[in-house]
Write a protein that holds these residues in place. Sequence first.
Motif, mmCIF file in Angstrom:
data_model
loop_
_atom_site.group_PDB
_atom_site.id
_atom_site.type_symbol
_atom_site.label_atom_id
_atom_site.label_comp_id
_atom_site.label_asym_id
_atom_site.label_seq_id
_atom_site.Cartn_x
_atom_site.Cartn_y
_atom_site.Cartn_z
ATOM 1 N N VAL A 10 -8.029 10.959 55.272
ATOM 2 C CA VAL A 10 -6.646 10.208 56.405
ATOM 3 C C VAL A 10 -5.992 11.547 57.224
ATOM 4 C CG1 VAL A 10 -6.709 8.687 54.465
ATOM 5 C CG2 VAL A 10 -4.976 10.038 54.046
ATOM 6 N N LEU A 11 -5.873 12.217 56.869
ATOM 7 C CA LEU A 11 -5.302 13.250 57.677
ATOM 8 C C LEU A 11 -5.258 14.272 58.240
ATOM 9 C CD1 LEU A 11 -3.530 13.889 54.316
ATOM 10 C CD2 LEU A 11 -2.489 12.675 56.334
ATOM 11 N N ARG A 12 -6.666 14.096 58.698
ATOM 12 C CA ARG A 12 -7.496 15.190 59.281
ATOM 13 C C ARG A 12 -8.119 14.193 60.322
ATOM 14 N NH1 ARG A 12 -12.377 16.801 56.311
ATOM 15 N NH2 ARG A 12 -13.865 15.017 56.357
ATOM 16 N N PRO A 13 -8.300 14.251 61.960
ATOM 17 C CA PRO A 13 -8.792 13.445 63.033
ATOM 18 C C PRO A 13 -10.852 12.958 62.539
ATOM 19 C CG PRO A 13 -8.500 15.907 63.962
ATOM 20 C CD PRO A 13 -7.964 15.804 62.667
ATOM 21 N N PRO A 14 -10.768 11.815 62.563
ATOM 22 C CA PRO A 14 -9.625 11.001 63.478
ATOM 23 C C PRO A 14 -9.142 9.966 63.768
ATOM 24 C CG PRO A 14 -11.819 9.659 63.228
ATOM 25 C CD PRO A 14 -11.759 11.575 62.428
ATOM 26 N N TYR A 15 -8.385 10.846 62.154
ATOM 27 C CA TYR A 15 -7.340 9.854 61.574
ATOM 28 C C TYR A 15 -5.621 10.106 61.350
ATOM 29 C CZ TYR A 15 -11.494 6.893 59.402
ATOM 30 O OH TYR A 15 -12.521 6.108 59.891
ATOM 31 N N VAL A 16 -5.952 10.937 61.779
ATOM 32 C CA VAL A 16 -4.593 12.071 61.368
ATOM 33 C C VAL A 16 -3.375 11.039 62.721
ATOM 34 C CG1 VAL A 16 -4.866 13.411 63.178
ATOM 35 C CG2 VAL A 16 -2.319 13.665 61.227
ATOM 36 N N GLY A 17 -3.661 10.679 63.435
ATOM 37 C CA GLY A 17 -2.752 10.098 64.134
ATOM 38 C C GLY A 17 -2.523 9.150 63.958
ATOM 39 N N THR A 18 -3.360 7.875 63.838
ATOM 40 C CA THR A 18 -3.123 6.297 63.688
ATOM 41 C C THR A 18 -2.798 6.869 62.131
ATOM 42 O OG1 THR A 18 -4.953 6.045 64.822
ATOM 43 C CG2 THR A 18 -4.226 4.418 62.638
ATOM 44 N N THR A 19 -3.201 7.343 61.106
ATOM 45 C CA THR A 19 -1.495 7.328 59.685
ATOM 46 C C THR A 19 -0.597 7.710 60.417
ATOM 47 O OG1 THR A 19 -3.987 8.274 58.780
ATOM 48 C CG2 THR A 19 -2.089 8.120 57.731
ATOM 49 N N THR A 20 -0.034 8.544 61.275
ATOM 50 C CA THR A 20 1.386 8.638 61.620
ATOM 51 C C THR A 20 1.899 7.298 61.620
ATOM 52 O OG1 THR A 20 0.763 11.268 61.792
ATOM 53 C CG2 THR A 20 2.960 10.394 62.868
ATOM 54 N N LEU A 21 1.235 6.979 62.654
ATOM 55 C CA LEU A 21 1.689 6.147 63.508
ATOM 56 C C LEU A 21 2.272 4.809 62.341
ATOM 57 C CD1 LEU A 21 -0.378 5.749 66.477
ATOM 58 C CD2 LEU A 21 2.910 6.494 66.752
ATOM 59 N N PHE A 22 1.128 4.568 61.112
ATOM 60 C CA PHE A 22 0.723 4.065 59.973
ATOM 61 C C PHE A 22 2.377 3.919 59.204
ATOM 62 C CE2 PHE A 22 -3.547 2.127 60.449
ATOM 63 C CZ PHE A 22 -2.901 0.993 60.825
ATOM 64 N N ALA A 29 3.957 0.461 66.231
ATOM 65 C CA ALA A 29 2.356 -1.118 66.364
ATOM 66 C C ALA A 29 2.030 -1.607 67.726
ATOM 67 C CB ALA A 29 3.175 -1.968 66.234
ATOM 68 N N PHE A 30 3.234 -0.696 68.658
ATOM 69 C CA PHE A 30 2.333 -1.286 70.234
ATOM 70 C C PHE A 30 2.058 -0.043 70.167
ATOM 71 C CE2 PHE A 30 2.825 0.073 74.170
ATOM 72 C CZ PHE A 30 2.267 -1.634 75.278
ATOM 73 N N ALA A 31 2.033 0.880 69.661
ATOM 74 C CA ALA A 31 0.930 2.351 70.237
ATOM 75 C C ALA A 31 0.145 3.030 69.783
ATOM 76 C CB ALA A 31 2.222 3.685 69.432
ATOM 77 N N ILE A 32 -0.148 2.736 68.559
ATOM 78 C CA ILE A 32 -1.060 2.140 67.749
ATOM 79 C C ILE A 32 -2.585 1.444 68.913
ATOM 80 C CG2 ILE A 32 -3.122 1.297 66.341
ATOM 81 C CD1 ILE A 32 -0.831 1.232 64.531
ATOM 82 N N GLY A 33 -3.695 2.421 69.024
ATOM 83 C CA GLY A 33 -5.327 2.250 70.090
ATOM 84 C C GLY A 33 -4.372 2.423 71.714
ATOM 85 N N SER A 34 -3.783 3.157 71.900
ATOM 86 C CA SER A 34 -3.516 3.293 72.859
ATOM 87 C C SER A 34 -3.653 4.739 73.478
ATOM 88 C CB SER A 34 -2.012 3.941 73.380
ATOM 89 O OG SER A 34 -1.930 5.075 72.623
ATOM 90 N N GLY A 35 -4.497 4.965 75.122
ATOM 91 C CA GLY A 35 -5.135 5.888 75.737
ATOM 92 C C GLY A 35 -4.290 7.395 74.814
ATOM 93 N N ARG A 36 -3.321 8.018 74.923
ATOM 94 C CA ARG A 36 -2.975 8.933 74.248
ATOM 95 C C ARG A 36 -3.492 8.531 72.902
ATOM 96 N NH1 ARG A 36 3.551 9.817 76.847
ATOM 97 N NH2 ARG A 36 2.898 9.352 79.112
ATOM 98 N N LEU A 37 -3.086 8.404 72.328
ATOM 99 C CA LEU A 37 -2.930 8.101 71.146
ATOM 100 C C LEU A 37 -4.435 9.115 70.637
ATOM 101 C CD1 LEU A 37 -2.828 8.080 67.447
ATOM 102 C CD2 LEU A 37 -3.508 6.064 68.083
ATOM 103 N N ARG A 38 -6.238 8.031 71.800
ATOM 104 C CA ARG A 38 -7.183 8.261 71.957
ATOM 105 C C ARG A 38 -7.533 9.559 72.224
ATOM 106 N NH1 ARG A 38 -8.143 2.973 74.249
ATOM 107 N NH2 ARG A 38 -8.460 1.837 72.496
ATOM 108 N N ARG A 39 -6.565 10.426 72.429
ATOM 109 C CA ARG A 39 -6.511 11.565 73.593
ATOM 110 C C ARG A 39 -6.632 12.730 72.403
ATOM 111 N NH1 ARG A 39 -4.776 9.416 78.135
ATOM 112 N NH2 ARG A 39 -2.906 10.230 77.634
ATOM 113 N N PHE A 40 -4.750 12.710 71.292
ATOM 114 C CA PHE A 40 -5.095 12.838 70.664
ATOM 115 C C PHE A 40 -5.497 12.807 69.292
ATOM 116 C CE2 PHE A 40 -2.362 13.231 66.318
ATOM 117 C CZ PHE A 40 -1.561 14.205 66.492
#
Length: 429
Positions: free
Chosen positions: A221-233, A400-411
Amino acid sequence: MSTTRPGVSPAPPSSLLWKAVGIGLAVMTLEGYDLVAFGATAPLLHRYRPWGLSLPALGVLGSLTPVGMLFGALLVGQLTDRYGRRRTALVSLVAVSLGMFTCAFAPDPQVFGAGRIMVGLGVGAIYPAITPLIFELTPVTRKNLYSAIVQCGVTIGGSSAAMVANVLLHGSDFRLEYLVGGGVGLLLWVMTHRWLPESPAYRRTSAEAKRAPGGDGFRLVLRPPYVGTTTLFCGMVICSFLLIFGMNTWLPQLMQAARYPLGSSLTFLTLLNLGATVGGLAMAILADRAGSKGPIIGCFVVAAGVITGLSIKSPPAILYPVVMIGGAGALGVQGLINVYISRTYPVHARGSALGVTLGIGRIGAIAGPTLGGWILAAGFAPQLNFVLFAIPAFLGAIFAFAIGSGRLRRFEGKAPVVRPVEEPAEPAP
């Protein structure tokens, strides 16, 4: 011919499901009782002359339970994935009960504070144990609804704590509130030991996950592809817990500062939690049909608007419904977030994901009581206090709005996303 959808396990027997839902509801009722118990007894603790607690000191005591929750969630989330949901729940109930009894018989604030930390360790462990268990036992199209039913225990327990304080506590005698909580905890341990099942999905996947490369859920949960999503959660849960703990701890004091009597203030606390129960169920039904993201954003926005509206003194005919709507947004959003997290991570990392996000999210639970105590001690206008509590609700909607954004996918990068095998996942982060 089987009607089971490909890649989705059939629903468990109804008796197994309803046993888990019933026990989960009861266990979360104990957590809700504890969340409100301190807020309901805060005015009595402040008036308890042998201890002579100032408002800042009272705020520090209120923040000790979230400190325990932080460590409990971070540590136990991993143990939940390793040793099972049921065992973790049983150990957690023991810690909550012992902590409650310690508070009930505490001879001084230091021992009382130790009891609050012990309660926090137990409560912090309950969420990462019960949430994935209920999620893994429920049908695909009803996961938010069943989770919301279990989550109703938090608001039922909160309402019960407020009513116990209203009926049984007099003068500066706060101890009976915690004695009741400890006794209920022991009763729930017996019920859980006898009737709570283990998750079949956990039994199927735990052994394989331990042998698989990278099977450590905590690291996943602390590495790609989940780390950005984990941060927003984590950001969403910080905001949610700041609202829950801040409002449950300080609403009676805020209402008294606005010149409402203690009885009316506790009535507002009850209405806040009842609103969370009804509104949480309604939003869960919507989330099962429309997905988790939109209803979560809606809850945060409603909470921000209602809390800001509380800064305007209104007659009871207007104020009571407003408080209930605020409870639906501020307190009801956490159940939706729990399901969103559970859908996003695979089975062998689900407890760890909840442990990390809920553990770090306890920063908001710590900040709510502490900052509230400092603000009240500073003597600001009561209207400003309500406005300040609306800020985290706005921030939660942004996360919540930021989860799934294009920037998050690139991150997150292009690493393959591991998905649960027993139910469809939310859209890739």
